[in-house]
Design an enzyme around this catalytic site. Sequence first.
Site, PDB file in Angstrom:
ATOM      1  N   GLU A   1       3.829 -35.821 -55.106  1.00 34.95           N
ATOM      2  CA  GLU A   1       3.443 -35.631 -55.708  1.00 34.95           C
ATOM      3  C   GLU A   1       4.329 -35.589 -56.498  1.00 34.95           C
ATOM      4  OE1 GLU A   1       2.816 -30.400 -57.454  1.00 34.95           O
ATOM      5  OE2 GLU A   1       3.435 -30.813 -55.404  1.00 34.95           O
TER       6      GLU A   1
ATOM      7  N   GLU B   1      -3.410 -24.494 -58.672  1.00 35.88           N
ATOM      8  CA  GLU B   1      -2.301 -24.364 -58.697  1.00 35.88           C
ATOM      9  C   GLU B   1      -1.422 -23.706 -60.179  1.00 35.88           C
ATOM     10  OE1 GLU B   1       1.881 -26.302 -56.263  1.00 35.88           O
ATOM     11  OE2 GLU B   1       0.732 -27.049 -58.323  1.00 35.88           O
TER      12      GLU B   1
END
Length: 216
Positions: free
Chosen positions: A99, A196
């Site tokens: 990520e 998220e």
Amino acid sequence: MAKLEKTGATFTIMNGYLEGRLTDTEGAAMLLASARETVAVGKRLGVQRLNLHGTGLGDMGVPIPKIGAFAPGMVVRARDTLNRICDLAEAEGVVFTLENLNPIDHPGCPFGSTTDVLALVSSINRPQLRINLDLYHTQIGEGDLIRWCEACLPWIGEVQVADNPGRCEPGTGEINYAGVARSLAAMGYDGPVGLEAFAKGSEDAALDAFRSAFTV
């Protein structure tokens, strides 16, 4: 774990480690050992994707340890570590994602930028390692979201979204997520998109806003 299993929910991605880092031999050994344990946990929940960062993240996302400057061998060591992660993933039938982060929320995180994550994942170029392209972080670190989506497209394993500033649902900040969604569809991306984010108001309203932005 038992409570999570009983929910019947579908879990698409989870954190893939508890400790370790890409940048040195000791950290790599810690990362591999932690990833092996996490894969076993993920399998109980049916998780196929496990997420990594350049190093561990502590309270409020502060990197542990912070890396102030890059030494010449860090990229070579990171590639070696990620290839070993790929070997583990291949043996276990899972996929790891790396990520991207941003330098404001996560200062001093090695290999945290979208640029660095794309360079690492594309240079390794194995199906067991994909990019978890977090567009909230890209917006803060680089901007130009649609062209970053295009650049990362061959290696994207998941797209994560939240608006900026505030890290809340689409429609609460500056990002035109409906436009991003149309562009992703036009590129042929049909993988998962995850929210998220914090809910600015009710959680139901936040989910509705997310669905609306990404219904193309």
